[in-house]
Design a protein around this motif. Structure first.
Motif, short mmCIF file in Angstrom:
data_model
loop_
_atom_site.label_atom_id
_atom_site.label_comp_id
_atom_site.label_asym_id
_atom_site.label_seq_id
_atom_site.Cartn_x
_atom_site.Cartn_y
_atom_site.Cartn_z
N TYR A 1 0.83 -1.20 0.00
CA TYR A 1 0.00 0.00 0.00
C TYR A 1 0.87 1.26 0.00
N LEU A 2 0.58 2.15 -0.94
CA LEU A 2 1.10 3.51 -0.87
C LEU A 2 0.09 4.29 -0.04
N ASN A 3 0.50 4.76 1.13
CA ASN A 3 -0.42 5.38 2.07
C ASN A 3 -0.56 6.88 1.89
N ARG A 4 0.56 7.55 1.55
CA ARG A 4 0.50 8.99 1.42
C ARG A 4 1.67 9.51 0.60
N PRO B 1 -4.18 7.21 -1.84
CA PRO B 1 -3.27 7.69 -0.79
C PRO B 1 -3.58 9.14 -0.43
N GLN C 1 1.01 2.01 -8.09
CA GLN C 1 0.22 2.89 -7.22
C GLN C 1 0.74 4.32 -7.26
#
Length: 250
Positions: free
Chosen positions: A10-13, A56, A231
């Motif tokens: 996961y790319l969160n931010r 994100p 992502q």
């Protein structure tokens, strides 16, 4: 066990797109406070702010003509003047990668400014047969194979004059069987492990070039890095592309 330890990335931010754009105006003294605030407001209005799990935080969700021009210029210059791209920070979490693959990414800890925290084999507990998605159906730990053959191994074993106690993947000296330091010595590199890391865009380009699909990295590592890159491209509306990452000199 199959499916229990699927790897997820996961790319969160994304942080700092506005800072990176603003950095372009400094060298020739073209930056004013009004221009800076205008750029920050424009990037803010075109970015994701809610935590939804779908996009994100900080991802681009819309684009003005002016912002598009700024981004074209930023990434055109940034592949050569890559300090500008160091203003852009990426935050990723990875779930369920095998421990050996995690160590491969951990080799880039310097490029992450040491911003990587992993599941610890010293304080966490891993069970017999746990393995990452890649190894499921490819390997059989000895304990699992013996159980499948109906072979029972003794709970205690006398070896070299010392008594050892049965535990995950082998035996530990009696009295130390509950020691995390002793237990970790028997863990396999195939155990699933999770971690979080933060990295500047310029340094992520290096990780991508070293671990991408046509390289020599472990397959699970390559899958993870390619997923991260997909992502990232989506979150930047294609401005951060594989070709752009490859061009960054670092």
């Amino acid at each position: 066990m199959k499916g229990d330890y699927l790897m997820n990335v996961y790319l969160n931010r994304i942080d700092g797109i506005d800072d990176a754009i603003i950095s372009m105006f400094l060298s020739k003294r073209h930056l004013t406070r009004d221009k800076e605030l205008s750029i920050r407001d424009m990037v803010y209005r075109c970015s994701q702010h809610e935590v939804t799990g779908e996009k994100p935080v900080g991802a681009l969700v819309s684009l003005t003509e002016e912002l598009g021009e700024h981004l074209k210029t930023l990434f055109r210059w940034g592949v050569h003047h890559y300090t500008m791209l160091r203003f852009i920070d990426l935050s990723f979490t990875v779930y369920g990668m095998h421990r050996g693959g995690q160590d491969d990414l951990d080799a880039h800890a310097m490029r992450m400014n040491n911003r990587i925290i992993r599941e610890s084999t010293r304080v966490a507990t891993f069970l017999t047969g746990e393995m990452s998605e890649y190894y499921q159906g490819k390997i059989l730990p000895t304990d699992v194979a013996l159980a499948a053959l109906g072979i029972e191994t003794p709970k205690e074993l006398l070896y070299d004059g010392k008594l050892y106690v049965k535990t995950t993947n082998g035996y530990i000296l009696q009295g130390m069987e509950n020691s995390k330091d002793a237990q970790r010595g028997l863990y396999l590199m195939s155990i699933p492990s999770s971690f979080i890391f933060k990295i500047q865009l310029t340094e992520f380009a290096h990780v991508y070039k070293e671990r991408k699909m046509d390289g020599s990295a472990h397959p699970e590592v390559k899958i993870a890095v390619e997923n991260m890159t997909d992502q990232l491209a989506d979150a930047t509306m294609g401005y951060v592309s594989r070709s752009m990452l490859t061009e960054i000199r670092n």
